[in-house]
Design a protein around this motif. Sequence first.
Motif, PDB file in Angstrom:
ATOM      1  N   SER A   1      23.313   1.392  17.056  1.00 47.70           N
ATOM      2  CA  SER A   1      22.306   0.513  17.893  1.00 47.70           C
ATOM      3  C   SER A   1      22.933  -0.389  18.791  1.00 47.70           C
ATOM      4  CB  SER A   1      21.246  -0.391  17.112  1.00 47.70           C
ATOM      5  OG  SER A   1      20.348   0.610  16.187  1.00 47.70           O
ATOM      6  N   LYS A   2      24.036  -0.940  18.536  1.00 47.53           N
ATOM      7  CA  LYS A   2      24.931  -1.951  19.125  1.00 47.53           C
ATOM      8  C   LYS A   2      25.706  -1.153  20.144  1.00 47.53           C
ATOM      9  CE  LYS A   2      28.975  -4.846  18.901  1.00 47.53           C
ATOM     10  NZ  LYS A   2      30.199  -5.434  18.124  1.00 47.53           N
ATOM     11  N   LYS A   3      26.041   0.029  19.817  1.00 48.38           N
ATOM     12  CA  LYS A   3      26.687   0.865  21.013  1.00 48.38           C
ATOM     13  C   LYS A   3      25.663   1.268  21.997  1.00 48.38           C
ATOM     14  CE  LYS A   3      30.167   2.799  18.076  1.00 48.38           C
ATOM     15  NZ  LYS A   3      30.713   4.032  17.271  1.00 48.38           N
ATOM     16  N   GLU A   4      24.371   1.645  21.582  1.00 46.27           N
ATOM     17  CA  GLU A   4      23.262   1.866  22.636  1.00 46.27           C
ATOM     18  C   GLU A   4      22.954   0.431  23.427  1.00 46.27           C
ATOM     19  OE1 GLU A   4      20.074   3.323  20.406  1.00 46.27           O
ATOM     20  OE2 GLU A   4      21.088   5.296  19.757  1.00 46.27           O
ATOM     21  N   ILE A   5      23.000  -0.474  22.954  1.00 43.76           N
ATOM     22  CA  ILE A   5      22.527  -1.723  23.626  1.00 43.76           C
ATOM     23  C   ILE A   5      23.768  -1.923  24.593  1.00 43.76           C
ATOM     24  CG2 ILE A   5      22.130  -4.097  23.344  1.00 43.76           C
ATOM     25  CD1 ILE A   5      21.205  -3.659  20.886  1.00 43.76           C
ATOM     26  N   SER A   6      25.147  -1.938  24.007  1.00 42.71           N
ATOM     27  CA  SER A   6      26.130  -2.239  25.133  1.00 42.71           C
ATOM     28  C   SER A   6      26.182  -1.141  26.118  1.00 42.71           C
ATOM     29  CB  SER A   6      27.447  -1.971  24.187  1.00 42.71           C
ATOM     30  OG  SER A   6      27.539  -3.148  23.156  1.00 42.71           O
ATOM     31  N   ALA A   7      26.014   0.100  25.798  1.00 45.59           N
ATOM     32  CA  ALA A   7      26.080   0.928  26.949  1.00 45.59           C
ATOM     33  C   ALA A   7      24.802   0.784  27.919  1.00 45.59           C
ATOM     34  CB  ALA A   7      25.616   2.270  26.406  1.00 45.59           C
ATOM     35  N   SER A   8      23.650   0.406  27.597  1.00 41.20           N
ATOM     36  CA  SER A   8      22.496  -0.121  28.320  1.00 41.20           C
ATOM     37  C   SER A   8      23.001  -1.137  29.239  1.00 41.20           C
ATOM     38  CB  SER A   8      21.176  -0.377  27.494  1.00 41.20           C
ATOM     39  OG  SER A   8      20.844   0.857  26.831  1.00 41.20           O
ATOM     40  N   ILE A   9      23.610  -2.142  28.660  1.00 44.99           N
ATOM     41  CA  ILE A   9      24.044  -3.518  29.376  1.00 44.99           C
ATOM     42  C   ILE A   9      24.906  -3.061  30.412  1.00 44.99           C
ATOM     43  CG2 ILE A   9      25.370  -5.451  29.161  1.00 44.99           C
ATOM     44  CD1 ILE A   9      24.287  -5.784  26.580  1.00 44.99           C
ATOM     45  N   ASN A  10      25.883  -2.198  30.193  1.00 49.45           N
ATOM     46  CA  ASN A  10      26.998  -1.724  31.143  1.00 49.45           C
ATOM     47  C   ASN A  10      25.862  -0.924  32.298  1.00 49.45           C
ATOM     48  OD1 ASN A  10      29.163  -2.833  29.553  1.00 49.45           O
ATOM     49  ND2 ASN A  10      29.389  -0.969  28.588  1.00 49.45           N
ATOM     50  N   LYS A  11      25.269  -0.292  31.984  1.00 48.41           N
ATOM     51  CA  LYS A  11      24.531   0.585  33.008  1.00 48.41           C
ATOM     52  C   LYS A  11      23.683  -0.361  33.856  1.00 48.41           C
ATOM     53  CE  LYS A  11      21.002   4.210  33.414  1.00 48.41           C
ATOM     54  NZ  LYS A  11      20.198   5.090  32.846  1.00 48.41           N
ATOM     55  N   ILE A  12      22.967  -1.246  33.170  1.00 49.46           N
ATOM     56  CA  ILE A  12      22.104  -2.108  33.978  1.00 49.46           C
ATOM     57  C   ILE A  12      22.938  -3.071  34.806  1.00 49.46           C
ATOM     58  CG2 ILE A  12      20.307  -3.777  33.746  1.00 49.46           C
ATOM     59  CD1 ILE A  12      19.220  -2.461  31.314  1.00 49.46           C
ATOM     60  N   GLN A  13      24.225  -3.685  34.476  1.00 54.44           N
ATOM     61  CA  GLN A  13      25.043  -4.565  34.976  1.00 54.44           C
ATOM     62  C   GLN A  13      25.692  -3.789  36.324  1.00 54.44           C
ATOM     63  OE1 GLN A  13      27.886  -5.475  32.055  1.00 54.44           O
ATOM     64  NE2 GLN A  13      27.088  -7.713  31.917  1.00 54.44           N
ATOM     65  N   SER A  14      25.674  -2.234  36.240  1.00 54.12           N
ATOM     66  CA  SER A  14      26.137  -1.556  37.266  1.00 54.12           C
ATOM     67  C   SER A  14      25.049  -1.273  38.167  1.00 54.12           C
ATOM     68  CB  SER A  14      26.698  -0.207  36.623  1.00 54.12           C
ATOM     69  OG  SER A  14      26.889   0.658  37.860  1.00 54.12           O
ATOM     70  N   GLU A  15      23.871  -1.189  37.726  1.00 52.31           N
ATOM     71  CA  GLU A  15      22.720  -0.995  38.645  1.00 52.31           C
ATOM     72  C   GLU A  15      22.613  -2.426  39.473  1.00 52.31           C
ATOM     73  OE1 GLU A  15      19.297   0.008  36.370  1.00 52.31           O
ATOM     74  OE2 GLU A  15      20.038   1.938  36.125  1.00 52.31           O
ATOM     75  N   SER A  16      22.953  -3.717  38.926  1.00 55.24           N
ATOM     76  CA  SER A  16      22.767  -4.820  39.321  1.00 55.24           C
ATOM     77  C   SER A  16      23.749  -4.892  40.648  1.00 55.24           C
ATOM     78  CB  SER A  16      22.909  -5.896  38.312  1.00 55.24           C
ATOM     79  OG  SER A  16      22.891  -7.290  38.957  1.00 55.24           O
ATOM     80  N   LYS A  17      24.938  -4.581  40.307  1.00 51.70           N
ATOM     81  CA  LYS A  17      26.294  -4.589  41.185  1.00 51.70           C
ATOM     82  C   LYS A  17      25.519  -3.874  42.473  1.00 51.70           C
ATOM     83  CE  LYS A  17      29.880  -5.650  38.023  1.00 51.70           C
ATOM     84  NZ  LYS A  17      31.135  -5.060  37.502  1.00 51.70           N
ATOM     85  N   ASP A  18      25.006  -2.557  42.414  1.00 57.14           N
ATOM     86  CA  ASP A  18      24.492  -1.716  43.285  1.00 57.14           C
ATOM     87  C   ASP A  18      23.429  -2.307  44.078  1.00 57.14           C
ATOM     88  OD1 ASP A  18      24.657   1.052  44.627  1.00 57.14           O
ATOM     89  OD2 ASP A  18      22.705   1.249  43.830  1.00 57.14           O
ATOM     90  N   TRP A  19      22.516  -2.997  43.530  1.00 53.64           N
ATOM     91  CA  TRP A  19      21.483  -3.589  44.291  1.00 53.64           C
ATOM     92  C   TRP A  19      22.152  -4.746  45.323  1.00 53.64           C
ATOM     93  CZ3 TRP A  19      17.723  -1.244  45.557  1.00 53.64           C
ATOM     94  CH2 TRP A  19      16.748  -0.374  44.672  1.00 53.64           C
ATOM     95  N   LYS A  20      23.181  -5.527  44.477  1.00 54.80           N
ATOM     96  CA  LYS A  20      23.650  -6.737  45.354  1.00 54.80           C
ATOM     97  C   LYS A  20      24.284  -6.044  46.507  1.00 54.80           C
ATOM     98  CE  LYS A  20      26.955 -10.142  44.985  1.00 54.80           C
ATOM     99  NZ  LYS A  20      27.921 -10.946  44.035  1.00 54.80           N
ATOM    100  N   SER A  21      25.139  -4.778  46.173  1.00 56.05           N
ATOM    101  CA  SER A  21      25.735  -4.111  47.641  1.00 56.05           C
ATOM    102  C   SER A  21      24.776  -4.018  48.618  1.00 56.05           C
ATOM    103  CB  SER A  21      26.435  -2.987  47.150  1.00 56.05           C
ATOM    104  OG  SER A  21      27.693  -3.137  46.181  1.00 56.05           O
ATOM    105  N   LYS A  22      23.674  -3.089  48.101  1.00 57.63           N
ATOM    106  CA  LYS A  22      22.452  -2.913  49.161  1.00 57.63           C
ATOM    107  C   LYS A  22      21.875  -3.993  49.840  1.00 57.63           C
ATOM    108  CE  LYS A  22      21.263   1.327  46.675  1.00 57.63           C
ATOM    109  NZ  LYS A  22      20.097   2.111  45.964  1.00 57.63           N
ATOM    110  N   ALA A  23      21.801  -5.070  49.145  1.00 54.64           N
ATOM    111  CA  ALA A  23      21.322  -6.354  49.736  1.00 54.64           C
ATOM    112  C   ALA A  23      22.312  -6.570  50.900  1.00 54.64           C
ATOM    113  CB  ALA A  23      21.223  -7.609  48.684  1.00 54.64           C
ATOM    114  N   GLU A  24      23.573  -6.701  50.625  1.00 53.72           N
ATOM    115  CA  GLU A  24      24.676  -7.024  51.531  1.00 53.72           C
ATOM    116  C   GLU A  24      24.560  -6.266  52.884  1.00 53.72           C
ATOM    117  OE1 GLU A  24      28.275  -6.962  49.311  1.00 53.72           O
ATOM    118  OE2 GLU A  24      27.869  -9.029  48.107  1.00 53.72           O
ATOM    119  N   LEU A  25      24.220  -4.856  52.513  1.00 52.05           N
ATOM    120  CA  LEU A  25      24.409  -3.878  53.586  1.00 52.05           C
ATOM    121  C   LEU A  25      23.159  -4.040  54.358  1.00 52.05           C
ATOM    122  CD1 LEU A  25      25.109  -1.185  54.891  1.00 52.05           C
ATOM    123  CD2 LEU A  25      23.813  -0.179  53.253  1.00 52.05           C
ATOM    124  N   ALA A  26      21.957  -4.729  53.603  1.00 52.77           N
ATOM    125  CA  ALA A  26      20.995  -4.611  54.450  1.00 52.77           C
ATOM    126  C   ALA A  26      21.054  -5.853  55.390  1.00 52.77           C
ATOM    127  CB  ALA A  26      19.357  -5.071  53.756  1.00 52.77           C
TER     128      ALA A  26
END
Length: 225
Positions: A53-78
């Motif tokens: 479960s810890k590995k799944e949660i850690s993987a989810s955190i990494n994925k969502i953090q990556s999405e957060s960075k992606d949305w930030k880049s999109k906001a900067e582009l906009a």
Amino acid sequence: MGIFSRFTDIVNSNINAILDKAEDPEKMVRLIIQEMEDTLVEVRSASAKTIASKKEISASINKIQSESKDWKSKAELAISKEREDLARAALQEKKKCDEQVQILTTELSVVDEQIAKLQNEVGQLQDKLADAKARQKAIILRQKTVSSRLEVKKSLDSGKVDAAMGRFEQYERKIDDLESQVDAYDLGKKTLADEFAELESDDDIDNELAALKKTMQSKSSDSNK
């Protein structure tokens, strides 16, 4: 969790107290060890699931953090394209991602605590199990020795030994009587050795008598002179 409740009962239990109440200590020792081994398997299984479960949660955190960075880049582009509406929308999505990360991070902390407790409890159970196995032979030996002593005590208290000794003494008296009867048959009978002994005794007396006569005759002759 049921596993941890039962596990705690075993870890905190006083094995000697359990054995004192047991009708068959040998059987109880085996049951205690089997219970510990079964619980250890369950706890390890639960630990493996928690780690997964810890590995799944850690993987989810990494994925969502990556999405957060992606949305930030999109906001900067906009913003660079003077699309503030799109930048605001992107930042809202980024906020959602950050909130999810915060929730998962808190959940990850709880899981880490559970894993730490599991590892500690597994260590305690392993120590208890090793102690029980080390003492198993000694406990069984003590139980068998006490049982043997108890049987001896019962035999002594029941009078069986005294009765046996009484019969033994009766047999001794019977043998004494038989020996007396044998001696009685031989009483008054002369053996060949006895016959020769008497002859030798007669010779001794005759010799002594002759010597005494000779001595007296000599004295009588001396007195007549």
